[in-house]
Write an enzyme that holds these catalytic residues in place. Sequence first.
Site, PDB file in Angstrom:
ATOM      1  CE  LYS A 116      79.728 -21.010 -24.139  1.00 49.81           C
ATOM      2  NZ  LYS A 116      79.015 -21.728 -25.180  1.00 49.81           N
ATOM      3  CE  LYS A 199      79.721 -13.828 -28.054  1.00 43.64           C
ATOM      4  NZ  LYS A 199      79.706 -15.204 -28.573  1.00 43.64           N
ATOM      5  CE  LYS A 202      73.112 -19.629 -26.897  1.00 41.94           C
ATOM      6  NZ  LYS A 202      73.982 -19.489 -28.058  1.00 41.94           N
TER       7      LYS A 202
HETATM    8  P1  ATP Z   1      76.863 -17.597 -26.412  1.00 44.92           P
HETATM    9  O1  ATP Z   1      75.732 -17.009 -25.644  1.00 44.92           O
HETATM   10  O2  ATP Z   1      77.281 -18.957 -25.954  1.00 44.92           O
HETATM   11  O3  ATP Z   1      77.992 -16.633 -26.615  1.00 44.92           O
HETATM   12  P2  ATP Z   1      76.133 -16.966 -29.032  1.00 44.92           P
HETATM   13  O4  ATP Z   1      75.086 -15.982 -28.723  1.00 44.92           O
HETATM   14  O5  ATP Z   1      77.510 -16.509 -29.380  1.00 44.92           O
HETATM   15  O6  ATP Z   1      76.250 -17.938 -27.829  1.00 44.92           O
HETATM   16  P3  ATP Z   1      76.236 -19.121 -30.959  1.00 44.92           P
HETATM   17  O7  ATP Z   1      75.174 -20.105 -31.245  1.00 44.92           O
HETATM   18  O8  ATP Z   1      77.407 -19.597 -30.175  1.00 44.92           O
HETATM   19  O9  ATP Z   1      75.588 -17.870 -30.231  1.00 44.92           O
HETATM   20  O10 ATP Z   1      76.768 -18.484 -32.322  1.00 44.92           O
HETATM   21  C1  ATP Z   1      76.317 -18.800 -33.625  1.00 44.92           C
HETATM   22  C2  ATP Z   1      77.080 -18.002 -34.652  1.00 44.92           C
HETATM   23  O11 ATP Z   1      76.894 -16.610 -34.447  1.00 44.92           O
HETATM   24  C3  ATP Z   1      78.606 -18.223 -34.595  1.00 44.92           C
HETATM   25  O12 ATP Z   1      79.134 -18.236 -35.910  1.00 44.92           O
HETATM   26  C4  ATP Z   1      79.108 -17.024 -33.848  1.00 44.92           C
HETATM   27  O13 ATP Z   1      80.444 -16.711 -34.163  1.00 44.92           O
HETATM   28  C5  ATP Z   1      78.148 -15.950 -34.339  1.00 44.92           C
HETATM   29  N1  ATP Z   1      78.014 -14.876 -33.357  1.00 44.92           N
HETATM   30  C6  ATP Z   1      77.489 -14.986 -32.121  1.00 44.92           C
HETATM   31  N2  ATP Z   1      77.500 -13.804 -31.487  1.00 44.92           N
HETATM   32  C7  ATP Z   1      78.024 -12.908 -32.358  1.00 44.92           C
HETATM   33  C8  ATP Z   1      78.280 -11.510 -32.294  1.00 44.92           C
HETATM   34  N3  ATP Z   1      77.984 -10.812 -31.213  1.00 44.92           N
HETATM   35  N4  ATP Z   1      78.842 -10.915 -33.361  1.00 44.92           N
HETATM   36  C9  ATP Z   1      79.137 -11.623 -34.479  1.00 44.92           C
HETATM   37  N5  ATP Z   1      78.916 -12.944 -34.600  1.00 44.92           N
HETATM   38  C10 ATP Z   1      78.362 -13.591 -33.564  1.00 44.92           C
END
Ligand code: ATP
Length: 337
Positions: A116, A199, A202
């Site tokens: 990040k 992955k 968002k």
């Molecule tokens: P970022 O955009 O910063 O990567 P994010 O979309 O990963 O954010 P978070 O709020 O950081 O969302 O994640 C909340 C939960 O969802 C955490 O437990 C994270 O491990 C899980 N998670 C997020 N993305 C995935 C994914 N693609 N697959 C499985 N678990 C996920």
Amino acid sequence: MATDRPRVLSGIQPTAGSFHLGNYLGAVRQWVALQESHDAFYMLADLHAITVTQDPAELRANTRVAVAQLLAAGLDPDRCTLFVQSHVPEHAQLAWVMNCLTGFGEAGRMTQFKDKSAKQGADRTSVGLFTYPILQVADILLYQAHEVPVGEDQRQHIELTRDLAERFNGRYGETFTVPRAYILKETAKIYDLQEPTAKMSKSASTPKGLINLLDDPKATAKKVRSAVTDTDTVIRYDPETKAGVSNLLTIYSTLTGAGIGELEEKYAGKGYGALKTDLAEIMVEFVTPFREQTQQYLDDPETLDSILAKGAEKARAVAAETLAQAYGKVGFLPAKH
Ligand code: ATP
Ligand code: LTN
């Protein structure tokens, strides 16, 4: 609530207007299941949300939407403790102690921070983002959690939690439960539908491969039907060589309970079109009531507020006790009232 049950704690940041499918399948779905077997604490991580620039009105709105979605997903305030992190001041207080126990280099090795901060540039990266994982450590240790249900991307933060719990216990005497990550292999990482080696996130470069649960179901169906697969036509689970199809099979299997082998058989010789059309329908059936229920909770802010007030009270009772123990061990003079 039975106190002989093992404890779980997890959190999610209220940083978007909607959860995405990765959040749901990777984390929230497990939260719902674990409230039946565990003493469960779930938190809206709003202190974490301000480690990047936030608009105050949006943060407030997103926090409410996040609570409503967790309830729509099946969290039951009578079976778990649902609260907002900033309502429990002990998080920031224990985080300070944990900050002082963490090496600067150790914190610098956290890969999410490195990714990040590299994206944003050093000058736009806050010190809060640097110590983000240490606040997460405090979140978990305050509740003496045994398990932490998260997606794969959080594993390193749980490892840090274990290290710091052991370090504190070694230095000051047994105080914290050393937690384990609870990560289901099948759904540990849900991938972007357009870029099936990345992955689902968002912060993806384009929203085309991102399924937001609160989006219009028609748009969601379209995204599923145009998911990237490969030039082959065989429906087989093989994440190494067939990332796109394997991701669709994982999503299909988790949402319906059908086994992957069963699905491979069902779609043998039918081609990708049939799989995508059916999965699009399954997604619509899932998100339609989810959206409606989320809206119903949002339409009743008094109920939301009272759920969060009750949650904060239950959370504080546990957090205050742990913090008092930790403060005492560190050598802070007890305040006399
Ligand atoms: P970022 O955009 O910063 O990567 P994010 O979309 O990963 O954010 P978070 O709020 O950081 O969302 O994640 C909340 C939960 O969802 C955490 O437990 C994270 O491990 C899980 N998670 C997020 N993305 C995935 C994914 N693609 N697959 C499985 N678990 C996920
Ligand atoms: N960093 C987590 C959110 C989070 C969390 C926690 C998860 C904050 N505190 C404590 C588990 C336990 C994320 O999902 N990005």
